[in-house]
Design a protein around this motif. Structure first.
Motif, PDB file in Angstrom:
ATOM      1  N   SER A 120      -4.896   4.429  -1.428  1.00  0.00           N
ATOM      2  CA  SER A 120      -3.758   3.907  -0.763  1.00  0.00           C
ATOM      3  C   SER A 120      -3.173   5.148   0.202  1.00  0.00           C
ATOM      4  CB  SER A 120      -2.580   3.574  -1.565  1.00  0.00           C
ATOM      5  OG  SER A 120      -2.994   2.373  -2.484  1.00  0.00           O
ATOM      6  N   SER A 158       0.857   3.966  -2.783  1.00  0.00           N
ATOM      7  CA  SER A 158       0.529   5.509  -2.533  1.00  0.00           C
ATOM      8  C   SER A 158       1.578   6.491  -3.083  1.00  0.00           C
ATOM      9  CB  SER A 158       0.322   5.737  -1.208  1.00  0.00           C
ATOM     10  OG  SER A 158       1.666   5.497  -0.405  1.00  0.00           O
ATOM     11  N   THR A 172       0.874  -1.324   0.155  1.00  0.00           N
ATOM     12  CA  THR A 172       0.029  -0.117   0.043  1.00  0.00           C
ATOM     13  C   THR A 172       0.819   1.275   0.107  1.00  0.00           C
ATOM     14  OG1 THR A 172      -1.809  -1.128   1.071  1.00  0.00           O
ATOM     15  CG2 THR A 172      -1.907   1.183   1.050  1.00  0.00           C
TER      16      THR A 172
END
Length: 314
Positions: A280, A66, A62
């Motif tokens: 995310s 991001s 994640t």
């Protein structure tokens, strides 16, 4: 003799003895060579693999997602976007509703747990059963129950109208009031359980001793009882705040457009906008806020222990 004395005298510019790094390495090798150590590492391996696969890997993935741009490469655009415009308002709304829910849960939970501790064990057990059992019911069912109760023609507004309360019926749904009521009902069992456990451990003889020395009820509560239950209050407050940060169901059903929380925003970005990178980034921000809450809990505990030590020393 003098020459021998001079020869044995330590030189002032002699180098310090080297550190015992080889000794430490040899001890480490001996420890690893022991059968008990190898057996312990073998038993710990499945747990480590489990944590790496189900916790570390998803969080790391994640985080990487991001930081990726739409056209490749690394960027902080999604984090900057999370702190701008409507996203920033949603983040602040989430923090505000979480704080309001935590405060209301602490007040109600403190009063309820304090009252339960004064009951006999049988009645205390029955009351705690009433508090805990609704928590095992589906959150969706409980949320729709609150919608029925708080509706314009629900039980609450009908009762207020029958009592001729000015302004009744009130708007108790699809606003911040409804969200706070719904989330508080979900968080209240956690608060009551934590506070009840702490309050049951308070030695009532301390309160009686303070009363025998002439202290009033307010003084006993402020100087004796409250410091003893303060760790439970801090733990319950931080726990409720952290749980509310990522709570989705009740705010989505009982709130309006102005009560959108981060969890709902993440759902919207993933399911409707197919924007996994921004979602995310919001998830990582929630994780950092959770860590910040845990750090605050640690600091408050350390400050409380230092304060109690100073009080004991004085």
């Amino acid at each position: 003799m003098a020459g021998s004395a001079l020869a044995t005298k330590p030189q002032p510019n002699s180098q310090p003895a080297p550190t015992a790094t080889p000794g430490r390495m040899s001890r480490l090798r001996r420890a690893l060579a022991e059968r008990r150590t190898r057996y312990g590492l073998l038993n710990a391996a499945p747990v480590v693999v489990y944590l790496l696969i189900l916790f570390v890997y998803p969080i790391f993935s994640t985080l990487l997602l991001s930081l990726k741009g739409e056209e490749g490469g690394w960027t902080l655009h999604w984090y900057a976007d999370a702190f701008q415009g409507a996203n920033l308002e949603i983040l602040l709304t989430t923090l505000r509703i979480s704080a309001e829910t935590s405060l209301l849960s602490l007040v109600i939970g403190f009063l309820l747990a304090n009252a339960v501790t004064r009951l006999k064990p049988l009645w205390a057990g029955l009351v705690m059963l009433v508090v805990i059992v609704p928590h095992f019911i589906s959150a969706l069912v409980r949320t729709y129950g609150w919608i029925i109760l708080l509706g314009e023609h629900g039980v609450v507004n009908n009762a207020l109208t029958d009592l001729h309360i000015p302004g009744a019926p009130f708007q108790l749904l699809y606003n911040e009031i409804g969200v706070v009521i719904g989330t508080t009902s979900v968080m209240l069992p956690y608060t009551v359980l934590l506070l009840y456990a702490v309050m049951r451990g308070v030695d009532r003889r301390l309160l009686a001793a303070a009363a025998s020395m002439g202290a009033g009820r307010i003084t006993i509560f402020r100087r004796v009882y409250l410091p003893l239950v303060a760790p439970g209050l801090v733990n319950a407050g931080v726990l409720c705040f952290i749980l509310c940060l990522g709570y989705y169901l009740t705010p989505a059903l009982m709130g309006g457009p102005k009560q959108t929380m981060v969890a709902s925003l993440i759902d919207d970005q993933v399911m409707k906008q197919n924007q996994w990178n921004g979602a995310s980034a919001l998830g990582i921000i929630l994780l950092l806020l959770t860590f910040a809450g845990l750090l605050l809990l640690r600091l408050l505990k350390s400050a409380g222990e230092a304060y109690r030590k100073r009080g004991t020393a004085s």
